[in-house]
Write an enzyme that holds these catalytic residues in place. Structure first.
Site, PDB file in Angstrom:
ATOM      1  N   GLY A 101      -7.462   7.550   2.181  1.00 41.29           N
ATOM      2  CA  GLY A 101      -6.788   6.708   3.108  1.00 41.29           C
ATOM      3  C   GLY A 101      -7.801   6.536   4.309  1.00 41.29           C
ATOM      4  O   GLY A 101      -7.618   5.555   5.031  1.00 41.29           O
ATOM      5  N   ASP A 108     -10.948   5.477   4.791  1.00 46.16           N
ATOM      6  CA  ASP A 108     -11.865   4.911   4.004  1.00 46.16           C
ATOM      7  C   ASP A 108     -13.449   5.240   4.227  1.00 46.16           C
ATOM      8  O   ASP A 108     -14.206   5.571   3.058  1.00 46.16           O
ATOM      9  CB  ASP A 108     -11.861   3.497   3.771  1.00 46.16           C
ATOM     10  CG  ASP A 108     -10.372   2.951   3.231  1.00 46.16           C
ATOM     11  OD1 ASP A 108      -9.465   3.943   3.278  1.00 46.16           O
ATOM     12  OD2 ASP A 108     -10.188   1.852   3.232  1.00 46.16           O
ATOM     13  N   TRP A 161       0.907  -1.166   0.191  1.00 48.46           N
ATOM     14  CA  TRP A 161       0.149   0.067   0.058  1.00 48.46           C
ATOM     15  C   TRP A 161       0.842   1.171  -0.039  1.00 48.46           C
ATOM     16  O   TRP A 161       1.997   1.402   0.510  1.00 48.46           O
ATOM     17  CB  TRP A 161      -0.829   0.152   1.125  1.00 48.46           C
ATOM     18  CG  TRP A 161      -2.410  -0.306   0.909  1.00 48.46           C
ATOM     19  CD1 TRP A 161      -3.381   0.449   0.652  1.00 48.46           C
ATOM     20  CD2 TRP A 161      -2.816  -1.713   0.889  1.00 48.46           C
ATOM     21  NE1 TRP A 161      -4.497  -0.487   0.665  1.00 48.46           N
ATOM     22  CE2 TRP A 161      -4.133  -1.690   0.784  1.00 48.46           C
ATOM     23  CE3 TRP A 161      -2.062  -3.019   0.909  1.00 48.46           C
ATOM     24  CZ2 TRP A 161      -5.148  -2.745   0.518  1.00 48.46           C
ATOM     25  CZ3 TRP A 161      -3.053  -4.073   0.733  1.00 48.46           C
ATOM     26  CH2 TRP A 161      -4.409  -4.072   0.759  1.00 48.46           C
ATOM     27  N   LEU A 162       0.333   2.473  -0.577  1.00 49.83           N
ATOM     28  CA  LEU A 162       1.340   3.400  -0.848  1.00 49.83           C
ATOM     29  C   LEU A 162       1.568   4.381   0.527  1.00 49.83           C
ATOM     30  O   LEU A 162       2.741   4.335   0.813  1.00 49.83           O
ATOM     31  CB  LEU A 162       0.412   4.372  -1.941  1.00 49.83           C
ATOM     32  CG  LEU A 162       1.423   5.449  -2.420  1.00 49.83           C
ATOM     33  CD1 LEU A 162       2.292   5.003  -3.183  1.00 49.83           C
ATOM     34  CD2 LEU A 162       0.436   6.162  -3.453  1.00 49.83           C
ATOM     35  N   TRP A 163       0.357   5.072   1.010  1.00 54.39           N
ATOM     36  CA  TRP A 163       0.882   5.796   2.094  1.00 54.39           C
ATOM     37  C   TRP A 163       1.413   5.103   3.266  1.00 54.39           C
ATOM     38  O   TRP A 163       2.574   5.542   3.914  1.00 54.39           O
ATOM     39  CB  TRP A 163       0.025   6.660   2.559  1.00 54.39           C
ATOM     40  CG  TRP A 163      -1.456   6.611   3.311  1.00 54.39           C
ATOM     41  CD1 TRP A 163      -1.889   5.173   3.177  1.00 54.39           C
ATOM     42  CD2 TRP A 163      -1.976   7.286   4.084  1.00 54.39           C
ATOM     43  NE1 TRP A 163      -3.246   5.399   4.050  1.00 54.39           N
ATOM     44  CE2 TRP A 163      -3.026   6.738   4.721  1.00 54.39           C
ATOM     45  CE3 TRP A 163      -1.988   8.683   4.638  1.00 54.39           C
ATOM     46  CZ2 TRP A 163      -4.059   7.235   5.444  1.00 54.39           C
ATOM     47  CZ3 TRP A 163      -2.769   9.230   5.491  1.00 54.39           C
ATOM     48  CH2 TRP A 163      -3.875   8.475   5.907  1.00 54.39           C
ATOM     49  N   ASP A 164       1.228   3.657   3.230  1.00 56.26           N
ATOM     50  CA  ASP A 164       1.606   2.923   4.336  1.00 56.26           C
ATOM     51  C   ASP A 164       3.173   2.686   4.225  1.00 56.26           C
ATOM     52  O   ASP A 164       4.148   2.742   4.975  1.00 56.26           O
ATOM     53  CB  ASP A 164       1.310   1.592   4.329  1.00 56.26           C
ATOM     54  CG  ASP A 164      -0.464   1.305   4.706  1.00 56.26           C
ATOM     55  OD1 ASP A 164      -1.017   2.081   3.849  1.00 56.26           O
ATOM     56  OD2 ASP A 164      -0.684   0.709   5.549  1.00 56.26           O
ATOM     57  N   TYR A 182     -13.344   1.376  12.502  1.00 58.61           N
ATOM     58  CA  TYR A 182     -12.515   1.777  11.291  1.00 58.61           C
ATOM     59  C   TYR A 182     -12.265   3.596  11.385  1.00 58.61           C
ATOM     60  O   TYR A 182     -11.614   4.279  12.323  1.00 58.61           O
ATOM     61  CB  TYR A 182     -13.284   1.491  10.065  1.00 58.61           C
ATOM     62  CG  TYR A 182     -12.186   1.241   8.965  1.00 58.61           C
ATOM     63  CD1 TYR A 182     -11.046   0.675   9.011  1.00 58.61           C
ATOM     64  CD2 TYR A 182     -12.722   1.320   7.639  1.00 58.61           C
ATOM     65  CE1 TYR A 182     -10.378   0.147   7.757  1.00 58.61           C
ATOM     66  CE2 TYR A 182     -12.234   0.726   6.439  1.00 58.61           C
ATOM     67  CZ  TYR A 182     -10.901   0.342   6.551  1.00 58.61           C
ATOM     68  OH  TYR A 182     -10.154  -0.120   5.542  1.00 58.61           O
ATOM     69  N   GLU A 241      -3.953  -1.725  14.473  1.00 60.18           N
ATOM     70  CA  GLU A 241      -4.258  -0.911  13.256  1.00 60.18           C
ATOM     71  C   GLU A 241      -4.751   0.535  13.862  1.00 60.18           C
ATOM     72  O   GLU A 241      -4.485   1.736  13.586  1.00 60.18           O
ATOM     73  CB  GLU A 241      -5.008  -1.406  12.397  1.00 60.18           C
ATOM     74  CG  GLU A 241      -5.385  -0.894  11.043  1.00 60.18           C
ATOM     75  CD  GLU A 241      -6.217  -1.485  10.193  1.00 60.18           C
ATOM     76  OE1 GLU A 241      -6.771  -2.483  10.703  1.00 60.18           O
ATOM     77  OE2 GLU A 241      -6.413  -1.124   8.861  1.00 60.18           O
ATOM     78  N   TYR A 290      -7.126 -10.913  -1.651  1.00 58.77           N
ATOM     79  CA  TYR A 290      -7.562  -9.817  -1.604  1.00 58.77           C
ATOM     80  C   TYR A 290      -9.090  -9.534  -1.891  1.00 58.77           C
ATOM     81  O   TYR A 290      -9.250  -9.765  -3.234  1.00 58.77           O
ATOM     82  CB  TYR A 290      -6.722  -8.451  -1.764  1.00 58.77           C
ATOM     83  CG  TYR A 290      -7.096  -7.252  -1.304  1.00 58.77           C
ATOM     84  CD1 TYR A 290      -7.257  -6.959   0.125  1.00 58.77           C
ATOM     85  CD2 TYR A 290      -7.325  -6.338  -2.238  1.00 58.77           C
ATOM     86  CE1 TYR A 290      -7.669  -5.724   0.504  1.00 58.77           C
ATOM     87  CE2 TYR A 290      -7.700  -4.913  -1.790  1.00 58.77           C
ATOM     88  CZ  TYR A 290      -7.773  -4.586  -0.635  1.00 58.77           C
ATOM     89  OH  TYR A 290      -8.187  -3.319  -0.321  1.00 58.77           O
ATOM     90  N   ARG A 310     -15.033  -2.751  10.789  1.00 61.92           N
ATOM     91  CA  ARG A 310     -14.601  -2.442   9.340  1.00 61.92           C
ATOM     92  C   ARG A 310     -15.841  -1.570   8.556  1.00 61.92           C
ATOM     93  O   ARG A 310     -16.838  -1.076   9.312  1.00 61.92           O
ATOM     94  CB  ARG A 310     -14.631  -3.765   8.776  1.00 61.92           C
ATOM     95  CG  ARG A 310     -13.404  -4.896   9.109  1.00 61.92           C
ATOM     96  CD  ARG A 310     -12.020  -4.553   8.433  1.00 61.92           C
ATOM     97  NE  ARG A 310     -11.908  -4.510   7.029  1.00 61.92           N
ATOM     98  CZ  ARG A 310     -11.196  -3.889   6.593  1.00 61.92           C
ATOM     99  NH1 ARG A 310     -10.008  -3.145   7.001  1.00 61.92           N
ATOM    100  NH2 ARG A 310     -10.979  -4.004   5.166  1.00 61.92           N
TER     101      ARG A 310
HETATM  102  C1  9WN Z   1      -8.246   0.019   1.244  1.00 63.20           C
HETATM  103  C2  9WN Z   1      -3.509  -0.566   4.334  1.00 63.20           C
HETATM  104  C3  9WN Z   1      -4.846   0.352   3.903  1.00 63.20           C
HETATM  105  C4  9WN Z   1      -4.599   1.744   4.531  1.00 63.20           C
HETATM  106  C5  9WN Z   1      -5.834   2.617   4.411  1.00 63.20           C
HETATM  107  C6  9WN Z   1      -6.953   1.972   5.216  1.00 63.20           C
HETATM  108  C7  9WN Z   1      -7.342   0.438   4.588  1.00 63.20           C
HETATM  109  C8  9WN Z   1      -7.926  -0.625   2.579  1.00 63.20           C
HETATM  110  C9  9WN Z   1      -8.710  -1.741   2.941  1.00 63.20           C
HETATM  111  O1  9WN Z   1      -5.800  -0.284   4.703  1.00 63.20           O
HETATM  112  O2  9WN Z   1      -7.799   0.580   3.456  1.00 63.20           O
HETATM  113  O3  9WN Z   1      -7.134   0.878   0.431  1.00 63.20           O
HETATM  114  O4  9WN Z   1      -8.852  -2.668   2.147  1.00 63.20           O
HETATM  115  O5  9WN Z   1      -9.731  -1.311   3.631  1.00 63.20           O
HETATM  116  O6  9WN Z   1      -8.225   2.417   5.230  1.00 63.20           O
HETATM  117  O7  9WN Z   1      -5.745   3.959   5.083  1.00 63.20           O
HETATM  118  O8  9WN Z   1      -3.674   2.504   3.670  1.00 63.20           O
HETATM  119  O9  9WN Z   1      -3.234  -0.456   5.472  1.00 63.20           O
END
Ligand code: 9WN
Length: 457
Positions: A180, A182, A47-50, A380, A428, A94, A227
């Protein structure tokens, strides 16, 4: 008293133990070039910002690994500059995988060598690049900046070229996943208003969502009530189908796609990222191009249009109706991260932070104010405390000269993570009311940013 302190020490980690545990979590999640967000199958890809938050933690014990985390997030950058929010690995479990996105088949910009999503996430790359740069010697820093500058620049330019129809420096998001955060209530408001497809409405009317809930793949490890709701998730799947239908062509998307938001947190992060980009550019003797200079000049004025004097909050804007989404959330604090705010404005924001009915909980900062009808302590982005948001907020407070507040929030954040770290590791998200853990365990950015908070002053 002595017994109490002694007892607490026994069941809670010391700073040093917390640092070691955080490192151990990052190392355990490490796949060499990239790391999935958690050890469980909930998020099995990159994942990007992660990745950028990972890098901010990893730089404290392995600077080369931190660079790799940033670099690897760009390995699937699209030809138009977009940096995708997920780079898919071989893992097949996924719930919104390559079959749903089909980017390599649908978009002429998407890479062919690897499958990705067709949207992005908050641009934290410049932040991570500079944080790494600060730890390098001048010559190495220059090389590092020369490597990253064109990639980050292309991403920011794409955002302004393709997602900023008003040229006011604030970009549109086309899926709540891009923010991010969601299922944050302001984003869900837009989803419910404009983007509930007929399929989802029928699911709702016939109760089919209850059946669909049983088939959800993302709730086998994490309880459904922690979630996003099944209906909202299905509405997101249909938005992905809409993006796919438009072949990820932003012109078509902005003209026809039913979900468009001028997201406050994303834009605050982008504003700050441009300043970092400016630092990078000046260090390597590059001149920022006109489009970025223009965006940097107008964005602070545009940000002001997201402030609502009557309620004393910053909000995101519904880009379809043009109205502010007046649902208070933790995002209201992120303009501090974006820029320098007037003293009076900060005074207002800090009042909210300390108000027990809003954000002044025992384990701050809740993502939704406690008094809000949307507040759910374990769900969440609708209430829990998230460590990355606290981290951005702490930085914003420092940047605006509120060092005491920043220290207070830093200690509250470490205290929250420490409370359960011995028993549960790094989670998380957390309940802002009692600090109980929620979401996925062994969560990378919680470990990385706790490590960073412990290592920096
Ligand atoms: C969808 C990975 C990601 C974070 C997001 C968070 C969650 C994904 C999901 O997990 O999102 O991108 O499947 O729920 O909301 O901020 O980058 O940790």
């Amino acid at each position: 008293m002595f017994t109490l302190i002694f007892g607490v020490c026994l069941w809670q980690m010391s700073d040093q133990e917390l640092v070691e545990a955080a490192k151990a979590t990052l190392v355990a999640n490490d796949r060499g070039e990239w790391s999935p967000p958690t050890s469980i199958t909930l998020y099995p890809h990159q994942w990007l910002w992660d990745s950028f938050f990972y890098a901010i933690g990893q730089r404290h014990y392995d600077i080369e690994r931190a660079k790799t985390a940033v670099r690897s997030a760009f390995r699937a950058q699209w030809k138009n500059g977009l940096v995708p929010h997920i780079i898919f690995s071989e893992a097949s479990d996924y719930h919104a995988g390559p079959d749903l996105w089909q980017t390599s088949r649908r978009s002429r910009h998407a890479p062919r060598h690897v499958e990705t999503t067709g949207v992005t996430q908050p641009p934290v790359a410049a932040e991570a690049t500079v944080r790494i740069g600060e730890m390098l010697k001048k010559k190495e820093r220059r090389l590092w900046y020369e490597e990253m500058y064109p990639k980050i620049l292309a991403w920011h330019q794409m955002l302004y070229r393709e997602r900023n129809p008003r040229e006011d420096g604030l970009v549109h998001l086309v899926l709540s996943w891009e923010s991010g955060m969601d299922n944050a209530p302001p984003l869900m408001e837009v989803l419910h208003k404009h983007a509930m497809s007929n399929r989802v409405r029928i699911m709702q009317l016939t109760g089919l969502d209850k059946w669909a809930e049983l088939r959800r793949r993302d709730t086998s490890d994490v309880p459904a009530h922690e979630r996003i709701s099944t209906l909202d998730l299905h509405a997101i799947y249909d938005l992905i189908r809409s993006l796919r239908h438009h072949n990820y062509d932003h012109q078509k998307i902005l003209a026809h796609h039913p979900f468009q938001v001028i997201d406050l947190p994303f834009n605050c992060i982008l504003m700050r990222a441009n300043e970092h980009l400016k630092t990078i550019a000046s260090e390597i003797g590059e001149k920022l191009p006109d489009d970025i200079v223009h965006a940097m000049r107008v964005a602070p004025h545009s940000l002001e249009t997201l402030w609502d004097d009557a309620t004393g909050f910053y909000y995101s804007r519904d880009a379809i109706s043009g109205e502010l989404i007046k649902i208070p959330s933790v995002s209201t604090f992120l303009p501090l991260y974006a820029t320098q705010l007037p003293k009076e404005r900060i005074r207002f924001l800090l009042k909210h932070l300390h108000d027990p009915k809003k954000f002044g909980t025992k384990f701050p900062v809740p993502t939704t104010p406690v008094e809000s009808m949307h507040f759910k302590p374990h769900c969440y982005w609708q209430g829990p405390t998230w460590i990355n948001i606290n981290w951005l907020f702490i930085d914003g407070l420092r940047r605006n000269g509120h060092h005491q507040e920043a220290e207070r929030l830093k200690h509250a954040t470490i205290r929250l993570v420490r409370k359960s770290a011995k028993k549960h590791g790094f989670h998380e998200y957390y309940s802002p009311l009692d600090g109980s853990v929620a979401g996925a365990p062994n969560f990378g950015w919680t470990a990385a940013l706790t490590l960073d908070l412990l290592k920096t002053t």
